[in-house]
Design an enzyme around this catalytic site. Sequence first.
Site, PDB file in Angstrom:
ATOM      1  N   TYR A  17      -2.043   2.998  12.692  1.00 57.42           N
ATOM      2  CA  TYR A  17      -1.747   3.988  11.105  1.00 57.42           C
ATOM      3  C   TYR A  17      -3.350   3.437  10.642  1.00 57.42           C
ATOM      4  O   TYR A  17      -4.064   3.980   9.892  1.00 57.42           O
ATOM      5  CB  TYR A  17      -0.384   2.960  10.865  1.00 57.42           C
ATOM      6  CG  TYR A  17      -0.259   3.612   9.122  1.00 57.42           C
ATOM      7  CD1 TYR A  17       0.004   5.242   8.881  1.00 57.42           C
ATOM      8  CD2 TYR A  17      -0.646   2.895   7.894  1.00 57.42           C
ATOM      9  CE1 TYR A  17      -0.565   5.231   7.076  1.00 57.42           C
ATOM     10  CE2 TYR A  17      -0.371   3.066   6.680  1.00 57.42           C
ATOM     11  CZ  TYR A  17      -0.283   4.401   5.588  1.00 57.42           C
ATOM     12  OH  TYR A  17      -0.054   5.145   5.596  1.00 57.42           O
ATOM     13  N   GLU A  39       5.778   7.927   0.683  1.00 57.77           N
ATOM     14  CA  GLU A  39       6.027   6.272   0.141  1.00 57.77           C
ATOM     15  C   GLU A  39       6.941   6.237  -1.022  1.00 57.77           C
ATOM     16  O   GLU A  39       7.414   5.190  -1.503  1.00 57.77           O
ATOM     17  CB  GLU A  39       4.449   6.702  -1.026  1.00 57.77           C
ATOM     18  CG  GLU A  39       3.258   6.356  -0.040  1.00 57.77           C
ATOM     19  CD  GLU A  39       2.875   5.046   0.306  1.00 57.77           C
ATOM     20  OE1 GLU A  39       3.624   4.155   0.029  1.00 57.77           O
ATOM     21  OE2 GLU A  39       2.295   4.992   1.215  1.00 57.77           O
ATOM     22  N   TRP A  47       6.245  -1.092   4.048  1.00 61.68           N
ATOM     23  CA  TRP A  47       5.329   0.382   5.119  1.00 61.68           C
ATOM     24  C   TRP A  47       6.319   0.503   6.296  1.00 61.68           C
ATOM     25  O   TRP A  47       6.070   1.662   7.154  1.00 61.68           O
ATOM     26  CB  TRP A  47       4.165  -0.231   4.770  1.00 61.68           C
ATOM     27  CG  TRP A  47       3.919   1.898   5.245  1.00 61.68           C
ATOM     28  CD1 TRP A  47       2.963   2.229   5.948  1.00 61.68           C
ATOM     29  CD2 TRP A  47       3.924   2.466   4.822  1.00 61.68           C
ATOM     30  NE1 TRP A  47       2.347   3.300   6.096  1.00 61.68           N
ATOM     31  CE2 TRP A  47       3.422   4.052   5.381  1.00 61.68           C
ATOM     32  CE3 TRP A  47       4.972   3.429   3.737  1.00 61.68           C
ATOM     33  CZ2 TRP A  47       3.218   5.049   4.991  1.00 61.68           C
ATOM     34  CZ3 TRP A  47       4.995   5.070   3.679  1.00 61.68           C
ATOM     35  CH2 TRP A  47       4.414   6.210   4.225  1.00 61.68           C
TER      36      TRP A  47
END
Length: 188
Positions: A17, A39, A47
């Site tokens: 990522y 988000e 995350w």
Amino acid sequence: MVERCGWCGDDPLYVDYHDREWGVPERDPRALWEALTLEAFQAGLSWITILRKREGFRQEFDGFDPERVAAWDQARIDRAMGNPGIIRHRAKIEAAVRGARSFLRIEDERGFSPWLWGVVGGDPIRNSPADLSQVPAQTPESQAMSKALKSEGFGFCGPVITYAFMQATGMVDDHVATCHRHGAISPR
């Protein structure tokens, strides 16, 4: 040895990522809506949790098709609440549905991507932090974006969340100076 921003650690999913997505300017409106929605689900979580469930989110949220999600009714929200492949938080799911409706209105009226990118003047903000301690949690731009999103009906979009969104979608480049991606990303 390749240097990276310290937040990604050595988890292969996180490293991929970081190396392929984080900080790369994204201008596709649907991709921006997906990132903003994810988000919002990340609020209060890490995350990596979202990355591990991202494919589940994509399946449950109809490929992040805003027209389909905007049409969700209470029964469809209830169905999503039963899916262990996503974060089952009713208020966040309901906020995603409202966000889909807001996205469609904004996209039709003025374009979602130009509207969001307008917060940074249309071009990425290039920072050069020496280390993670120099990366802010929020900025005047993320505060402005948060206020604008809330005024349009979006939820779970405080200034810390919007700053993370801005970093993720390349509106802000916060790769630390020692990171191999620092300065390597060009605007699209």
